[in-house]
Design an enzyme around this catalytic site. Structure first.
Site, PDB file in Angstrom:
ATOM      1  N   GLU A 130      26.669 -14.256 -30.738  1.00 24.38           N
ATOM      2  CA  GLU A 130      27.601 -13.134 -30.867  1.00 24.38           C
ATOM      3  C   GLU A 130      26.866 -11.794 -30.751  1.00 24.38           C
ATOM      4  OE1 GLU A 130      30.701 -13.319 -30.684  1.00 24.38           O
ATOM      5  OE2 GLU A 130      31.206 -15.381 -31.252  1.00 24.38           O
TER       6      GLU A 130
ATOM      7  N   HIS B  67      34.268 -16.175 -24.347  1.00 22.48           N
ATOM      8  CA  HIS B  67      35.084 -16.948 -25.276  1.00 22.48           C
ATOM      9  C   HIS B  67      36.211 -17.736 -24.620  1.00 22.48           C
ATOM     10  CE1 HIS B  67      32.767 -14.838 -28.240  1.00 22.48           C
ATOM     11  NE2 HIS B  67      33.396 -15.440 -29.222  1.00 22.48           N
TER      12      HIS B  67
ATOM     13  N   LYS C  49      40.678 -10.460 -37.870  1.00 23.22           N
ATOM     14  CA  LYS C  49      41.292 -11.658 -37.294  1.00 23.22           C
ATOM     15  C   LYS C  49      41.178 -12.812 -38.270  1.00 23.22           C
ATOM     16  CE  LYS C  49      41.049 -10.889 -32.310  1.00 23.22           C
ATOM     17  NZ  LYS C  49      40.564 -11.421 -31.017  1.00 23.22           N
TER      18      LYS C  49
ATOM     19  N   ASN D 191      36.071 -10.552 -26.018  1.00 26.79           N
ATOM     20  CA  ASN D 191      36.384 -11.924 -25.601  1.00 26.79           C
ATOM     21  C   ASN D 191      35.414 -12.477 -24.571  1.00 26.79           C
ATOM     22  OD1 ASN D 191      38.708 -12.102 -27.246  1.00 26.79           O
ATOM     23  ND2 ASN D 191      39.955 -11.073 -25.701  1.00 26.79           N
TER      24      ASN D 191
ATOM     25  N   HIS E 134      35.601 -21.196 -25.880  1.00 22.71           N
ATOM     26  CA  HIS E 134      36.566 -21.854 -26.768  1.00 22.71           C
ATOM     27  C   HIS E 134      37.034 -23.186 -26.194  1.00 22.71           C
ATOM     28  CE1 HIS E 134      37.995 -18.165 -29.331  1.00 22.71           C
ATOM     29  NE2 HIS E 134      36.876 -18.699 -29.764  1.00 22.71           N
TER      30      HIS E 134
ATOM     31  N   HIS F  43      29.752 -22.948 -32.973  1.00 24.80           N
ATOM     32  CA  HIS F  43      30.556 -22.025 -32.177  1.00 24.80           C
ATOM     33  C   HIS F  43      29.699 -21.251 -31.171  1.00 24.80           C
ATOM     34  CE1 HIS F  43      33.522 -18.925 -31.213  1.00 24.80           C
ATOM     35  NE2 HIS F  43      32.630 -18.004 -31.565  1.00 24.80           N
TER      36      HIS F  43
ATOM     37  N   LYS G 150      30.670  -4.011 -32.985  1.00 25.07           N
ATOM     38  CA  LYS G 150      32.022  -4.566 -33.069  1.00 25.07           C
ATOM     39  C   LYS G 150      32.949  -3.608 -33.812  1.00 25.07           C
ATOM     40  CE  LYS G 150      34.848  -8.517 -34.269  1.00 25.07           C
ATOM     41  NZ  LYS G 150      34.914  -9.951 -34.664  1.00 25.07           N
TER      42      LYS G 150
ATOM     43  N   ARG H 234      39.535  -3.783 -27.384  1.00 26.97           N
ATOM     44  CA  ARG H 234      39.052  -4.906 -28.191  1.00 26.97           C
ATOM     45  C   ARG H 234      38.950  -6.193 -27.371  1.00 26.97           C
ATOM     46  NH1 ARG H 234      40.709  -6.603 -34.392  1.00 26.97           N
ATOM     47  NH2 ARG H 234      39.384  -8.442 -34.478  1.00 26.97           N
TER      48      ARG H 234
ATOM     49  N   ARG I  85      53.288 -13.439 -49.273  1.00 26.07           N
ATOM     50  CA  ARG I  85      53.350 -12.337 -48.297  1.00 26.07           C
ATOM     51  C   ARG I  85      52.131 -11.428 -48.352  1.00 26.07           C
ATOM     52  NH1 ARG I  85      59.810 -10.683 -48.413  1.00 26.07           N
ATOM     53  NH2 ARG I  85      60.569 -12.663 -47.566  1.00 26.07           N
TER      54      ARG I  85
ATOM     55  N   GLU J  58      44.067  -5.392 -30.517  1.00 20.48           N
ATOM     56  CA  GLU J  58      43.662  -5.985 -29.241  1.00 20.48           C
ATOM     57  C   GLU J  58      44.671  -5.733 -28.119  1.00 20.48           C
ATOM     58  OE1 GLU J  58      42.194 -10.313 -27.694  1.00 20.48           O
ATOM     59  OE2 GLU J  58      41.511  -9.738 -29.689  1.00 20.48           O
TER      60      GLU J  58
END
Length: 354
Positions: free
Chosen positions: A180, A237, A138, A234, A241, A256, A216, A230, A116, A226
């Site tokens: 980025e 992306h 993230k 994206n 992606h 990427h 960022k 935020r 946890r 988000e």
């Protein structure tokens, strides 16, 4: 309702002695320390860390996995958690993620779910990780060919950046991270975008890294989960992606940032049609991306597959494709619905005219 701003982990700049890192380790009294790396960072970056641990006479366990986004999956994560258990990790242990975006995502995810949650620290070794993947909390893995389908948002205890790690990278990895930085500038800082126009990827210094990272940080601090601002991050992306997933599934993965660069071209095209991006600014974006990145190739028939990946993007809502688009360089807007035909038009533009 927007969440309150959160305290983000401090970004420390290190020299090869890594003094700030060991001050934190000694003051925190962790029961055990684990270092997660991949086959590349073990060879090129781990020896620096190893020397420092030996100098400080601190014990630790090393966990290594294969390099590459294709290994960022739930099976790899389960294997890491099992290894942590076998090595005696408890809830007072620490995981140090020594690697690029894949290791930061994967290690943060494993630390967040093991017993946890245990503490973790990022030591990003790629430009992409230094300015993007290590920042914002993230953590996640890909699943069934889809990017970051399983994950959590959980902040690292600290981020330590050693600029010298960039000397271990091939040029394409530097260019991947540069995408980025371009994105951060395009969504929020036109002056930063202007300063990147003539940047040589081999001349990236600590000042540039911190400026990109701070863009960022400022966004994430105000919207950690988000729900609003935020989402600006994206840009590029959604389509990026989908392109990245497509090449992974074809057995020929690409960096990427190369996929995101192509995504920014396509989404800038949509921005001109939908949110008022000036044609001259779209062409300016294209010129820089064309100068730095190779064109990616897929067939007309394969665009159906790209759309299928796009339809599973986690940013979508109620079956609608939801994008972040540009109004101008340095000014973006989120929660923009985009029709499938608009995406196909943008993909065709990239394939035939870019």
């Amino acid at each position: 309702m927007m969440e309150a701003a959160v305290d983000l982990p401090k970004i420390h700049l290190l020299d090869e002695q890594a003094i700030a890192l060991f001050e934190l380790l000694k003051s925190s009294e962790y029961s055990s320390i684990f270092i997660l790396c991949d086959s590349n960072t073990k060879k090129h970056c781990y020896p620096i860390l190893q020397r420092n641990f030996e100098r400080e006479e601190l014990g630790y366990h090393l966990i290594e996995r294969k390099a590459g986004e294709e290994h960022k999956n739930i099976n790899t994560a389960i294997g890491i958690c099992e290894e942590l258990a076998e090595l005696g990790a408890d809830r007072h242990s620490l995981l140090i993620n020594l690697g690029g975006g894949m290791i930061c995502d994967l290690g943060g995810f494993c630390a967040s779910i093991y017993k946890r949650g245990i503490d973790f620290i990022h030591l990003p070794t790629s430009l992409l990780a230094m300015v993007d993947a290590s920042i914002g909390g993230k953590c996640g893995v890909d699943h069934k060919g889809l990017k970051n389908q399983l994950g959590v948002i959980n902040q690292a205890k600290a981020i330590f950046i050693l600029h010298d790690f960039l000397n271990t990278l091939e040029e394409e990895e530097l260019k991947s991270g540069l995408a980025e930085l371009y994105k951060h500038a395009l969504i929020s800082d036109s002056s930063f975008w202007n300063s990147l126009q003539e940047l040589d990827p081999s001349s990236i210094d600590q000042k540039l890294i911190l400026r990109g990272a701070s863009l960022k940080e400022d966004i994430v601090r105000n919207d950690p989960f988000e729900k609003g601002e935020r989402k600006l991050l994206n840009f590029g992306h959604n389509i990026g992606h989908a392109i990245e997933s497509y090449f992974i599934e074809k057995g020929s993965p690409i960096p990427h940032g190369f996929a995101v660069a192509a995504g920014m071209v396509a989404e800038s095209y949509i921005s001109e049609k939908s949110t008022g991006l000036a044609e001259g600014e779209r062409k300016e974006i294209e010129r820089l991306i064309k100068k730095v990145y190779p064109k990616l190739n897929w067939s007309q028939e394969d665009q159906t597959e790209l759309i299928s990946y796009l339809k599973h993007d986690k940013k979508n809502k109620g079956g609608k494709l939801i994008f972040t688009l540009l109004r101008s360089i340095g000014d973006a807007t989120y929660d923009q619905e985009v029709k499938e035909k608009e995406v196909l038009e943008a993909l065709n533009y990239y394939r035939n005219e870019f």
